[in-house]
Design an enzyme around this catalytic site. Structure first.
Site, PDB file in Angstrom:
ATOM      1  N   TRP A 187     113.782  15.680 -11.423  1.00 42.31           N
ATOM      2  CA  TRP A 187     114.480  14.465 -11.506  1.00 42.31           C
ATOM      3  C   TRP A 187     114.783  14.257 -12.999  1.00 42.31           C
ATOM      4  CZ3 TRP A 187     112.041  11.227 -14.282  1.00 42.31           C
ATOM      5  CH2 TRP A 187     110.474  11.238 -13.901  1.00 42.31           C
ATOM      6  N   ASN A 188     113.935  14.787 -13.790  1.00 45.47           N
ATOM      7  CA  ASN A 188     113.838  14.183 -14.997  1.00 45.47           C
ATOM      8  C   ASN A 188     115.128  14.577 -16.048  1.00 45.47           C
ATOM      9  OD1 ASN A 188     112.709  16.694 -15.366  1.00 45.47           O
ATOM     10  ND2 ASN A 188     111.014  15.898 -16.562  1.00 45.47           N
ATOM     11  N   ARG A 240     119.998  25.466 -16.450  1.00 46.95           N
ATOM     12  CA  ARG A 240     119.129  26.584 -17.158  1.00 46.95           C
ATOM     13  C   ARG A 240     118.554  27.433 -16.200  1.00 46.95           C
ATOM     14  NH1 ARG A 240     113.924  24.015 -20.063  1.00 46.95           N
ATOM     15  NH2 ARG A 240     112.764  24.340 -18.308  1.00 46.95           N
ATOM     16  N   LYS A 292     118.224  23.437  -4.586  1.00 46.77           N
ATOM     17  CA  LYS A 292     118.000  22.072  -4.033  1.00 46.77           C
ATOM     18  C   LYS A 292     117.592  21.204  -5.401  1.00 46.77           C
ATOM     19  CE  LYS A 292     114.185  20.543  -2.955  1.00 46.77           C
ATOM     20  NZ  LYS A 292     114.424  19.155  -3.542  1.00 46.77           N
ATOM     21  N   GLY A 332     109.072  21.826 -11.893  1.00 47.39           N
ATOM     22  CA  GLY A 332     108.375  20.587 -11.164  1.00 47.39           C
ATOM     23  C   GLY A 332     106.994  20.420 -11.650  1.00 47.39           C
ATOM     24  N   GLU A 335     108.406  26.804 -14.032  1.00 45.96           N
ATOM     25  CA  GLU A 335     108.201  25.829 -15.031  1.00 45.96           C
ATOM     26  C   GLU A 335     107.418  24.703 -14.816  1.00 45.96           C
ATOM     27  OE1 GLU A 335     109.056  26.319 -18.124  1.00 45.96           O
ATOM     28  OE2 GLU A 335     110.510  28.135 -17.901  1.00 45.96           O
ATOM     29  N   LEU A 336     106.182  24.407 -15.163  1.00 42.26           N
ATOM     30  CA  LEU A 336     105.398  23.314 -14.587  1.00 42.26           C
ATOM     31  C   LEU A 336     104.875  22.405 -15.579  1.00 42.26           C
ATOM     32  CD1 LEU A 336     103.325  25.946 -12.046  1.00 42.26           C
ATOM     33  CD2 LEU A 336     105.340  24.587 -11.651  1.00 42.26           C
ATOM     34  N   CYS A 345     108.455  17.138 -19.486  1.00 39.61           N
ATOM     35  CA  CYS A 345     107.356  18.165 -19.448  1.00 39.61           C
ATOM     36  C   CYS A 345     106.721  18.638 -20.960  1.00 39.61           C
ATOM     37  CB  CYS A 345     107.727  19.244 -18.826  1.00 39.61           C
ATOM     38  SG  CYS A 345     109.251  20.216 -19.520  1.00 39.61           S
ATOM     39  N   SER A 369     113.598  22.267 -27.547  1.00 38.96           N
ATOM     40  CA  SER A 369     114.364  22.852 -26.674  1.00 38.96           C
ATOM     41  C   SER A 369     115.580  23.496 -27.419  1.00 38.96           C
ATOM     42  CB  SER A 369     114.656  21.785 -25.649  1.00 38.96           C
ATOM     43  OG  SER A 369     113.447  21.173 -25.015  1.00 38.96           O
TER      44      SER A 369
HETATM   45  P1  NAD Z   1     107.975  17.646  -8.111  1.00 41.36           P
HETATM   46  O1  NAD Z   1     106.890  18.751  -8.120  1.00 41.36           O
HETATM   47  O2  NAD Z   1     107.421  16.273  -7.400  1.00 41.36           O
HETATM   48  O3  NAD Z   1     109.168  17.764  -7.645  1.00 41.36           O
HETATM   49  C1  NAD Z   1     110.155  18.875  -8.141  1.00 41.36           C
HETATM   50  C2  NAD Z   1     111.052  19.414  -7.092  1.00 41.36           C
HETATM   51  O4  NAD Z   1     110.337  19.983  -6.321  1.00 41.36           O
HETATM   52  C3  NAD Z   1     111.914  17.991  -6.580  1.00 41.36           C
HETATM   53  O5  NAD Z   1     113.176  18.832  -6.312  1.00 41.36           O
HETATM   54  C4  NAD Z   1     111.233  18.084  -5.265  1.00 41.36           C
HETATM   55  O6  NAD Z   1     112.204  17.598  -4.408  1.00 41.36           O
HETATM   56  C5  NAD Z   1     110.640  19.538  -5.113  1.00 41.36           C
HETATM   57  N1  NAD Z   1     109.572  19.347  -4.078  1.00 41.36           N
HETATM   58  C6  NAD Z   1     108.558  18.496  -3.863  1.00 41.36           C
HETATM   59  N2  NAD Z   1     107.330  18.874  -3.010  1.00 41.36           N
HETATM   60  C7  NAD Z   1     108.096  20.038  -2.561  1.00 41.36           C
HETATM   61  C8  NAD Z   1     107.747  21.102  -1.339  1.00 41.36           C
HETATM   62  N3  NAD Z   1     106.626  20.846  -0.913  1.00 41.36           N
HETATM   63  N4  NAD Z   1     108.267  22.216  -1.411  1.00 41.36           N
HETATM   64  C9  NAD Z   1     109.402  22.403  -1.921  1.00 41.36           C
HETATM   65  N5  NAD Z   1     110.052  21.402  -2.685  1.00 41.36           N
HETATM   66  C10 NAD Z   1     109.443  20.514  -3.113  1.00 41.36           C
HETATM   67  O7  NAD Z   1     108.162  17.058  -9.568  1.00 41.36           O
HETATM   68  P2  NAD Z   1     109.117  16.055 -10.207  1.00 41.36           P
HETATM   69  O8  NAD Z   1     108.118  14.759 -10.131  1.00 41.36           O
HETATM   70  O9  NAD Z   1     110.357  16.073  -9.788  1.00 41.36           O
HETATM   71  O10 NAD Z   1     109.089  16.393 -11.845  1.00 41.36           O
HETATM   72  C11 NAD Z   1     108.176  16.009 -12.782  1.00 41.36           C
HETATM   73  C12 NAD Z   1     107.146  17.477 -13.103  1.00 41.36           C
HETATM   74  O11 NAD Z   1     108.104  18.342 -13.381  1.00 41.36           O
HETATM   75  C13 NAD Z   1     106.373  17.028 -14.119  1.00 41.36           C
HETATM   76  O12 NAD Z   1     104.987  17.636 -13.902  1.00 41.36           O
HETATM   77  C14 NAD Z   1     106.875  17.782 -15.504  1.00 41.36           C
HETATM   78  O13 NAD Z   1     106.113  18.262 -16.224  1.00 41.36           O
HETATM   79  C15 NAD Z   1     107.472  18.962 -14.703  1.00 41.36           C
HETATM   80  N6  NAD Z   1     108.666  19.379 -15.414  1.00 41.36           N
HETATM   81  C16 NAD Z   1     108.576  20.733 -16.058  1.00 41.36           C
HETATM   82  C17 NAD Z   1     109.532  21.268 -16.736  1.00 41.36           C
HETATM   83  C18 NAD Z   1     109.292  22.698 -17.612  1.00 41.36           C
HETATM   84  O14 NAD Z   1     110.313  23.074 -17.947  1.00 41.36           O
HETATM   85  N7  NAD Z   1     108.102  23.048 -17.560  1.00 41.36           N
HETATM   86  C19 NAD Z   1     110.500  20.635 -16.867  1.00 41.36           C
HETATM   87  C20 NAD Z   1     111.102  19.420 -16.276  1.00 41.36           C
HETATM   88  C21 NAD Z   1     109.772  19.131 -15.522  1.00 41.36           C
END
Ligand code: NAD
Length: 490
Positions: free
Chosen positions: A160-161, A169, A184, A238, A260-261, A294, A451
């Site tokens: 979402w961020n 990307r 999704k 995520g 990308e975590l 992130c 970035s």
């Molecule tokens: P999140 O992991 O909660 O969710 C990310 C995505 O995964 C959302 O679309 C969510 O709906 C989906 N999701 C959640 N549970 C799922 C499941 N069980 N199965 C399939 N999909 C599922 O993360 P968030 O809160 O949306 O984002 C914040 C995180 O993302 C932070 O940890 C941040 O560091 C990371 N992030 C990383 C990068 C990168 O490039 N490394 C960039 C942006 C954000």
């Protein structure tokens, strides 16, 4: 007047799923509500996909794959380039929509349109530059041909961020490589992806190449897609715990994965740093996107000779930040995404203070409506504090002093994550040593933001697998074939 502009924009955002070129409601008629985090008000009610819809979206991506993979690269490239041009024309719509659904200040949302748009332009250029190799085998008995092929239908999951940039990307390199996709977006900010999908249709993308499912049941809908043997690639951005779970699901099909975590970026300020630059860099690295990136600096590791001066200067800047609804003029810090994010920031600050850290400004949730947290500085954070181990994801700047270079490196690398680091020093040789000693996939050397669509974005350790952007990005969506043919002269 402002209300009318916002309502007109929201009315233009599709509220359905895009499957096989048709916008349609969820099979079971389910919906989800998208809210403004600055007010809690409902922005829009949209379709919430079921497991059946997820399967239908994958069916559509599979049906469209052969045609899209064999579409000339120049045609794919032109569609992406048109999408870039349209995005620039519609820049204000996307900026406002992101600010409304995610809360980021409008100026930053405009910056994200510029950054996110670059992936469309960059990969429109990369689409026509996928190269192979031809050469004699070392023994001289044959010719070796190496070719690149699209990996197949892909499933893209975004957070979402950064609602626009995280989508472009992934979408742009996938389409450039000849892959079809199901995307999704996060349930908290799905509107930007819906509007982007309409834009890609306007740019001439054929039906079925891009399919969009929005859902409040991410886990239940995603798992059957990931376990489906027809899927060939999963790209996820995520949190690390969700990424780990998805890797387990992907293992059965030996899926190609990009992850990308999370991050826990160190921001190291040496005693020879230019403090003006370091303070500017700190403000950008920490407060961009309300600290919800992130790449956000999580731990400020500052030499004891300059820590008091650095702390004094950043505290003065932080205390002046203007907090409010991102879409309002002049706001620098918007709301956090939800109540949980506010509670987390508050508990990380409370834990550090209870261990002896000193609170210099902020430190508390701001009473609603909306989910706001005060821009905060905590200094002298003791080792072992939760805030040094966990991703803060909020406007909290935590400072730890150090005395020697070895100490700084040890503190900086003392984390499971390895996405990005920031280093401030005026010494060239020290900067070079840091490139080799800090265990992160990216580094800002006297820079607070790294970035760029032309650069390989990605992390080491538990921050992920693979790279997005740069020359590397398209290869995440390509697979290599080696062919041996006989020596044509024998
Ligand atoms: P999140 O992991 O909660 O969710 C990310 C995505 O995964 C959302 O679309 C969510 O709906 C989906 N999701 C959640 N549970 C799922 C499941 N069980 N199965 C399939 N999909 C599922 O993360 P968030 O809160 O949306 O984002 C914040 C995180 O993302 C932070 O940890 C941040 O560091 C990371 N992030 C990383 C990068 C990168 O490039 N490394 C960039 C942006 C954000």
């Amino acid at each position: 007047m402002t209300i009318t502009v916002e309502q007109t924009l929201l009315a233009r955002v599709p509220e359905a799923l895009l499957i096989g070129g048709r916008w349609r409601p969820a099979a079971g008629g389910e919906t989800l509500l998208v809210r403004d985090p600055a007010t809690g008000a409902v922005l829009k009610e949209i379709a919430s996909a079921s497991v059946e819809d997820g399967r239908a979206a994958l069916d559509a991506a599979c049906d469209a794959f052969e045609d899209w993979a064999s579409t000339p690269a120049r045609v794919r490239s032109d569609i992406l380039r048109r999408a870039f041009d349209l995005l620039m024309e519609r820049k204000e719509d996307f900026a406002l929509l992101m600010s409304l659904e995610m809360g980021k200040p409008l100026a930053e949302a405009r910056g994200e349109v510029a950054y996110g748009g670059e992936f469309l332009r960059w990969f429109s250029e990369e689409a026509v530059r996928v190269a192979g190799r031809y050469g004699a085998s070392p023994e001289g008995h044959g010719r070796m041909i190496v070719t690149q092929h699209p990996v197949g239908p892909c499933y893209l999951i975004t957070p979402w961020n950064f609602p626009l940039a995280m989508a472009t990307r992934k979408i742009a390199p996938a389409l450039a490589a000849g892959c079809t996709v199901v995307i999704k977006p996060a349930e908290l900010t799905p509107l930007t992806t819906l509007l982007l999908s309409r834009l890609l249709e306007d740019a001439g993308l054929p039906p079925g190449v891009l399919n969009v499912i929005t859902t409040s049941r991410s886990g239940a809908v995603s798992e059957p897609i990931i376990r489906d043997p027809r899927l060939r690639k999963l790209s996820f951005t995520g949190s690390t715990p969700v990424g780990v779970r998805l890797l387990e699901q992907a293992a059965g099909g030996v899926l190609r994965t990009s992850m990308e975590l999370g991050g826990n970026a160190p921001f190291v300020v040496f005693e020879d740093a230019d403090l003006d630059k370091a303070v500017d860099g700190a403000m950008a690295a920490k407060f961009r996107n309300i600290g919800q990136a992130c790449t956000a600096a999580n731990r400020f590791i500052v030499h004891s000779a300059v820590v008091d001066e650095f702390t004094r200067r950043v505290t003065a800047r932080v205390a002046e930040l203007r907090v409010g609804r991102g879409a309002d003029q002049g706001v620098e810090i918007g709301p956090l995404i939800d109540e949980r994010a506010v509670d987390k920031a508050a508990s990380l600050v409370a834990d550090a203070v209870s261990r002896g850290a000193s609170l210099r400004t902020g430190g508390h949730a701001i009473h609603g409506p909306g989910t706001f947290f005060e821009p905060t500085v905590v200094a002298d954070v003791p080792p072992g504090s939760d805030i040094l181990r966990e991703e803060i994801f909020g406007p909290v700047l935590a400072i730890v002093p150090f005395d020697t270079e070895d100490q700084a490196v040890a503190i900086a690398n003392d984390t499971d994550y390895g996405l990005v680091s920031y280093v401030y020093t005026e010494s060239l040789t020290r900067g070079q040593r840091m490139i080799e000693r800090l265990a992160t996939g990216m580094m800002g050397l006297n820079m607070g933001v790294v970035s760029n669509a032309a650069a390989p974005f990605g992390g080491w350790k538990r921050s992920g697998l693979g790279r997005e952007g740069g020359a590397e990005g398209i290869h995440e969506y390509l697979q290599t074939k080696y062919t041996l043919t006989p020596d044509p002269f024998v």
